[in-house]
Scaffold this active site. Structure first.
Site, short mmCIF file in Angstrom:
data_model
loop_
_atom_site.label_atom_id
_atom_site.label_comp_id
_atom_site.label_asym_id
_atom_site.label_seq_id
_atom_site.Cartn_x
_atom_site.Cartn_y
_atom_site.Cartn_z
N CYS A 16 -9.57 -19.22 10.52
CA CYS A 16 -7.95 -19.98 10.21
C CYS A 16 -7.21 -18.86 9.86
O CYS A 16 -7.42 -18.12 8.87
CB CYS A 16 -8.36 -20.94 8.96
N CYS B 279 -5.61 -19.06 6.27
CA CYS B 279 -6.58 -18.43 5.25
C CYS B 279 -6.49 -16.86 5.36
O CYS B 279 -6.33 -16.35 4.20
CB CYS B 279 -7.98 -18.65 5.39
N ASP C 214 8.53 -18.74 8.33
CA ASP C 214 7.95 -19.33 9.49
C ASP C 214 8.17 -18.38 10.83
O ASP C 214 9.20 -17.99 10.87
CB ASP C 214 8.36 -20.64 9.89
N HIS D 221 -8.65 -23.12 1.26
CA HIS D 221 -8.49 -23.79 2.76
C HIS D 221 -8.51 -25.35 2.33
O HIS D 221 -9.68 -25.77 2.02
CB HIS D 221 -9.31 -23.31 3.73
N GLY E 13 2.48 -34.39 13.47
CA GLY E 13 2.87 -33.17 13.98
C GLY E 13 2.22 -31.80 13.35
O GLY E 13 2.97 -30.70 13.50
N THR F 202 0.17 -28.78 13.20
CA THR F 202 -0.34 -27.82 14.29
C THR F 202 -1.37 -26.80 13.61
O THR F 202 -2.04 -26.14 14.32
CB THR F 202 0.78 -27.16 15.15
N HIS G 62 -4.34 -26.37 7.81
CA HIS G 62 -4.50 -25.54 6.56
C HIS G 62 -3.07 -25.90 5.79
O HIS G 62 -2.05 -25.72 6.18
CB HIS G 62 -4.52 -23.99 7.14
N HIS H 28 -0.04 -26.62 4.28
CA HIS H 28 1.11 -25.87 4.05
C HIS H 28 2.36 -26.71 3.82
O HIS H 28 2.44 -27.91 4.52
CB HIS H 28 1.36 -24.96 5.19
N HIS I 32 6.79 -27.00 4.34
CA HIS I 32 7.52 -26.26 4.87
C HIS I 32 8.88 -26.35 3.93
O HIS I 32 9.17 -27.44 3.16
CB HIS I 32 8.30 -27.06 6.13
#
Ligand code: 5GP
Ligand code: ZN
Length: 118
Positions: A7, A10, A33, A49, A97, A99, A102, A104, A106
């Site tokens: 991952c 990770c 990003d 994770h 959406g 992708t 794990h 996260h 934005h």
């Protein structure tokens, strides 16, 4: 499961591969990003994770709302966007959406970034 083999997040969050860490708390790291959709597009990534936010409840969940909301304030101050504001997004699974599987969040600021459409 604390970390997952193969991952990428990770590895980034636990410093197995080098990344430009913008900020860090007990449970999260913040990075830029790689494919920004706003002048400031950061990712707040959990060190543990979780496949998605849907896995953060329950017994193996993460209890860090205060820490997470605190990061938003810290980033807003640090990058001078507290006045103008910013957007946070948690894409979840296929229709959301997502992708990278794990957890996260934005953090986007600086201008309109085209979502939602119209
Ligand atoms: P999702 O679509 O899962 O909500 O968001 C995944 C985000 O991670 C995407 O915006 C993508 O540009 C970013 N991303 C994917 N791989 C990497 C990487 O290796 N490094 C960084 N910094 N960002 C990545
Ligand atoms: Zn992971």
């Amino acid at each position: 499961m604390i970390l997952k083999e193969d991952c990428i997040f990770c590895k980034i969050a636990n410093k197995k591969i080098p990344a430009d860490i913008i900020d860090e708390t007990d449970n999260f790291v913040v990075i830029k990003d790689i494919n920004p959709v706003a002048p400031m597009h950061l990712l707040i990534i959990s060190k543990i994770h979780y496949d998605s936010v849907l896995d953060t409840g329950g017994e193996d969940g993460i209890n860090c709302g205060k820490e997470l909301f605190g990061i938003l304030g810290t980033l807003a101050e640090k990058f001078n966007v507290a006045d103008k504001g910013f957007r946070t997004v948690i894409n979840t699974k296929e229709d959301g959406g997502q992708t990278v599987n794990h957890l996260h969040i934005h953090f986007m600021a600086g201008r309109w970034f085209g979502w939602p459409p119209g």
